[in-house]
Design a protein around this motif. Sequence first.
Motif, PDB file in Angstrom:
ATOM      1  N   ALA A  38      88.960  93.101  23.619  1.00 50.66           N
ATOM      2  CA  ALA A  38      88.675  94.229  22.640  1.00 50.66           C
ATOM      3  C   ALA A  38      89.001  95.401  23.362  1.00 50.66           C
ATOM      4  N   VAL A  39      89.607  96.241  22.446  1.00 54.97           N
ATOM      5  CA  VAL A  39      89.691  97.572  22.639  1.00 54.97           C
ATOM      6  C   VAL A  39      89.157  98.370  21.568  1.00 54.97           C
ATOM      7  N   TRP A  40      88.612  99.754  21.925  1.00 52.41           N
ATOM      8  CA  TRP A  40      87.885 100.392  21.015  1.00 52.41           C
ATOM      9  C   TRP A  40      88.952 101.556  20.239  1.00 52.41           C
ATOM     10  N   ASP A  41      88.955 101.886  19.065  1.00 52.74           N
ATOM     11  CA  ASP A  41      89.728 102.893  18.444  1.00 52.74           C
ATOM     12  C   ASP A  41      88.767 104.088  17.950  1.00 52.74           C
ATOM     13  N   ASP A  42      89.056 104.694  16.987  1.00 55.33           N
ATOM     14  CA  ASP A  42      88.392 105.915  16.748  1.00 55.33           C
ATOM     15  C   ASP A  42      86.989 105.615  16.172  1.00 55.33           C
ATOM     16  N   HIS A  43      86.793 104.685  15.225  1.00 52.39           N
ATOM     17  CA  HIS A  43      85.604 104.475  14.413  1.00 52.39           C
ATOM     18  C   HIS A  43      84.296 103.947  15.369  1.00 52.39           C
ATOM     19  N   GLU A  44      84.713 103.369  16.727  1.00 52.98           N
ATOM     20  CA  GLU A  44      83.517 102.932  17.570  1.00 52.98           C
ATOM     21  C   GLU A  44      82.812 104.439  17.966  1.00 52.98           C
ATOM     22  N   SER A  45      83.695 105.281  18.128  1.00 51.43           N
ATOM     23  CA  SER A  45      82.994 106.778  18.331  1.00 51.43           C
ATOM     24  C   SER A  45      82.949 107.582  16.799  1.00 51.43           C
ATOM     25  N   THR A  46      84.058 108.079  16.436  1.00 49.79           N
ATOM     26  CA  THR A  46      84.102 108.783  15.006  1.00 49.79           C
ATOM     27  C   THR A  46      85.315 109.071  14.642  1.00 49.79           C
ATOM     28  N   ASN A  47      85.750 109.134  13.467  1.00 47.42           N
ATOM     29  CA  ASN A  47      87.100 109.187  12.914  1.00 47.42           C
ATOM     30  C   ASN A  47      87.943 110.201  13.558  1.00 47.42           C
ATOM     31  N   ASP A  48      89.207 109.748  13.967  1.00 50.11           N
ATOM     32  CA  ASP A  48      90.150 110.783  14.746  1.00 50.11           C
ATOM     33  C   ASP A  48      89.928 111.172  15.743  1.00 50.11           C
ATOM     34  N   SER A  49      89.225 110.585  16.610  1.00 51.69           N
ATOM     35  CA  SER A  49      88.565 111.055  17.938  1.00 51.69           C
ATOM     36  C   SER A  49      89.665 111.120  18.821  1.00 51.69           C
ATOM     37  N   TRP A  50      89.406 112.013  19.881  1.00 52.86           N
ATOM     38  CA  TRP A  50      90.532 112.411  21.144  1.00 52.86           C
ATOM     39  C   TRP A  50      89.633 112.540  22.222  1.00 52.86           C
ATOM     40  N   LYS A  51      89.949 112.880  23.434  1.00 54.10           N
ATOM     41  CA  LYS A  51      88.923 112.870  24.501  1.00 54.10           C
ATOM     42  C   LYS A  51      88.100 114.127  24.649  1.00 54.10           C
ATOM     43  N   ASP A  52      88.445 115.084  23.736  1.00 56.75           N
ATOM     44  CA  ASP A  52      87.713 116.281  23.686  1.00 56.75           C
ATOM     45  C   ASP A  52      86.818 116.649  22.373  1.00 56.75           C
ATOM     46  N   GLY A  53      87.194 115.846  21.354  1.00 59.52           N
ATOM     47  CA  GLY A  53      86.270 116.145  20.148  1.00 59.52           C
ATOM     48  C   GLY A  53      86.922 114.979  19.129  1.00 59.52           C
ATOM     49  N   ALA A  54      86.569 115.263  17.903  1.00 57.83           N
ATOM     50  CA  ALA A  54      86.904 114.130  16.748  1.00 57.83           C
ATOM     51  C   ALA A  54      87.011 115.085  15.403  1.00 57.83           C
ATOM     52  N   GLN A  55      87.810 114.703  14.496  1.00 56.96           N
ATOM     53  CA  GLN A  55      87.499 115.097  13.215  1.00 56.96           C
ATOM     54  C   GLN A  55      86.507 115.045  12.530  1.00 56.96           C
ATOM     55  N   ASN A  56      85.778 113.658  12.688  1.00 56.91           N
ATOM     56  CA  ASN A  56      84.310 113.731  11.976  1.00 56.91           C
ATOM     57  C   ASN A  56      83.218 113.828  13.029  1.00 56.91           C
ATOM     58  N   HIS A  57      83.415 114.805  13.745  1.00 55.40           N
ATOM     59  CA  HIS A  57      82.242 115.284  14.642  1.00 55.40           C
ATOM     60  C   HIS A  57      82.149 116.847  14.464  1.00 55.40           C
ATOM     61  N   GLN A  58      80.998 117.371  14.050  1.00 56.86           N
ATOM     62  CA  GLN A  58      80.734 118.882  13.886  1.00 56.86           C
ATOM     63  C   GLN A  58      79.616 119.176  15.131  1.00 56.86           C
ATOM     64  N   PRO A  59      80.056 119.819  16.091  1.00 52.41           N
ATOM     65  CA  PRO A  59      78.896 120.324  17.067  1.00 52.41           C
ATOM     66  C   PRO A  59      77.827 120.995  16.548  1.00 52.41           C
ATOM     67  N   GLU A  60      78.144 121.919  15.683  1.00 53.46           N
ATOM     68  CA  GLU A  60      76.916 122.587  15.319  1.00 53.46           C
ATOM     69  C   GLU A  60      75.899 121.957  14.531  1.00 53.46           C
ATOM     70  N   THR A  61      76.195 120.782  14.078  1.00 46.82           N
ATOM     71  CA  THR A  61      75.004 119.989  13.214  1.00 46.82           C
ATOM     72  C   THR A  61      75.047 118.660  14.140  1.00 46.82           C
ATOM     73  N   GLU A  62      75.902 118.113  14.871  1.00 45.70           N
ATOM     74  CA  GLU A  62      75.809 116.863  15.423  1.00 45.70           C
ATOM     75  C   GLU A  62      75.454 116.858  17.017  1.00 45.70           C
ATOM     76  N   GLY A  63      75.641 117.841  17.818  1.00 42.55           N
ATOM     77  CA  GLY A  63      75.588 118.225  19.053  1.00 42.55           C
ATOM     78  C   GLY A  63      76.674 118.163  19.706  1.00 42.55           C
ATOM     79  N   GLU A  64      76.663 118.065  21.117  1.00 42.86           N
ATOM     80  CA  GLU A  64      77.919 118.152  22.053  1.00 42.86           C
ATOM     81  C   GLU A  64      78.700 116.739  21.825  1.00 42.86           C
ATOM     82  N   TRP A  65      79.956 117.044  21.730  1.00 40.87           N
ATOM     83  CA  TRP A  65      80.892 115.755  21.542  1.00 40.87           C
ATOM     84  C   TRP A  65      80.834 114.876  22.867  1.00 40.87           C
TER      85      TRP A  65
END
Length: 558
Positions: free
Chosen positions: A241-268
């Motif tokens: 198995a390999v993970w894609d983005d939704h195992e973390s959150t949508n459209d993730s990359w090494k330093d962030g993600a489209q579906n991650h908001q640091p101001e309300t969800e903390g550090e990426w």
Amino acid sequence: MIKTEPAGQPARPTDQSAMAVSRRGIFALAGATAAIAATPATARTFGTGFTHSVASGEPQSDSVLLWTRYVGDAETRLEWQVSEAADFSNVAAEGQVTASPDRDFCAKAMASGLAQDRWYFYRFVAPDGSMSPVGRTRTLPQGPTPSFKLAVFSCSNFGFGWFNAYAHAAEANDCDLAVHLGDYIYEYGGGTYPDASNRHPERSLMPETEIVALADYRLRYATYRKDPDLQRLHQVLPMIAVWDDHESTNDSWKDGAQNHQPETEGEWSVRKAVAKRVYREWMPVSDEPYGAYDIGDLATLFRLDTRLEGREEQFSIGKVIEGQEDPQAMIAALAAFREAEYANPERQLLGAAQEEWLAGALQSSKARGATWQVLVQQVLMGKLSSPRGMLDLIGDSLPEYARRRLIASSLAAEAGLPLNMDAWDGYPAARDRVFESALAADANLLVLAGDTHNGWAFNLGHANENVGVEIGVCSVSSPGFESYLSAIPPETLAAAVVATNKELHWADTSQRGYMTVELTPGAATTEYRFVSGIRQRSTQLAGTKRITTQAGSNTITG
């Protein structure tokens, strides 16, 4: 309803209980700081003892990784056993492993010293004598190998419906190894994806909110892994198995993600560490971000991470044309972007270390005489642009958000840019480097891809040379193009996409299912297996599609 089993096989389990299986017939079957801590109350949501059956993965010629989950009052020492006999009369390997609250009571053990190319049974035993369900697994072959068959899956969203693709693969019982290309779970909260109108009434998510914290991710995996058909698939086949983005959150990359908001969800970095940790707790996988698996002299499978290891941030067509009103001005802005940022020769998807490893591993695979070099990875590598005139086909029926997306993709196509910047298309220099490595190794390249929810078959080219073939698998349950382009008949849409993209040999834009890939010294044959639906639990197929590439041709031949 579940379809009747063939004569000679007992019925599939209708709940989470598991049954042992034979070779050809189913018979009685931290990184994120101190905030990462055990959550005993949450762990007991699904009961105590062996709560989630068994699984296996990471097969090699002499070893395989075994997984189970045992919830007790505290850390519990389990015995594990591996045997060629279903009654365990002759134990081939055994040992001990701890199920600890620190790892959400998940336990993983590496069974080594096994014989090559062999099917085995395995089980776990608790101190009180209770036993896990019996699982079946296998080691990889060495030397001459006439055939080997993969069952390939991607994009299994629990809320949309039943995992009938998993059920069919377990029932068909004709593959040697399961391969999951990512989006094994989805992170969204209830009512988001799927929204209330598409959500299956019998598929309730836990937790109901988007998963962000450690307890959230653990509870979401526990929910998915309680699905009876997913349990059965894990029980009867080892998995890579390999993970894609939704195992973390949508459209993730090494330093962030489209579906991650640091101001309300903390550090990426914290959320990413949590997502990785829980994935490795709940899945029968290695902690290594990438790896290789030799299938005798037939193939090498290369498990890649195109998501979190080295990926730079995705480009956004919307940002490139932001503030522009005139279509010609938009196309000009996109053309300028195409010649500048988009063409950056240093841009990374795999990351330098993984890229270097893959180049060397391709060479090593060919040097040892393997016929096929198979990339087990997440996102499409083939070049894919939006068909021109798409808006004319749709008329006024499209929702506004989808219309805006289609306008952007149509303008991108006019400017010579691809449809999906989240795929290899958004990282052309990185793709070129992989293709050059494959050509330098004289690889017989077969690329497996998931992510898009639709089926694809590409002839891959670079610098006027055939590089290989890519097969993109449709989703287990996540909706495809048909969900927001319903005004276009699927056959019309697929024909338009194929006609627009010269490397694209075939596409299916409307069906769910999985595919098998049978490797032989002479050919690789893919069979798409489309399930009849996902709203009812069933293993009935709606149809199949076969695609073949001959060894050494680097093109689709049938």
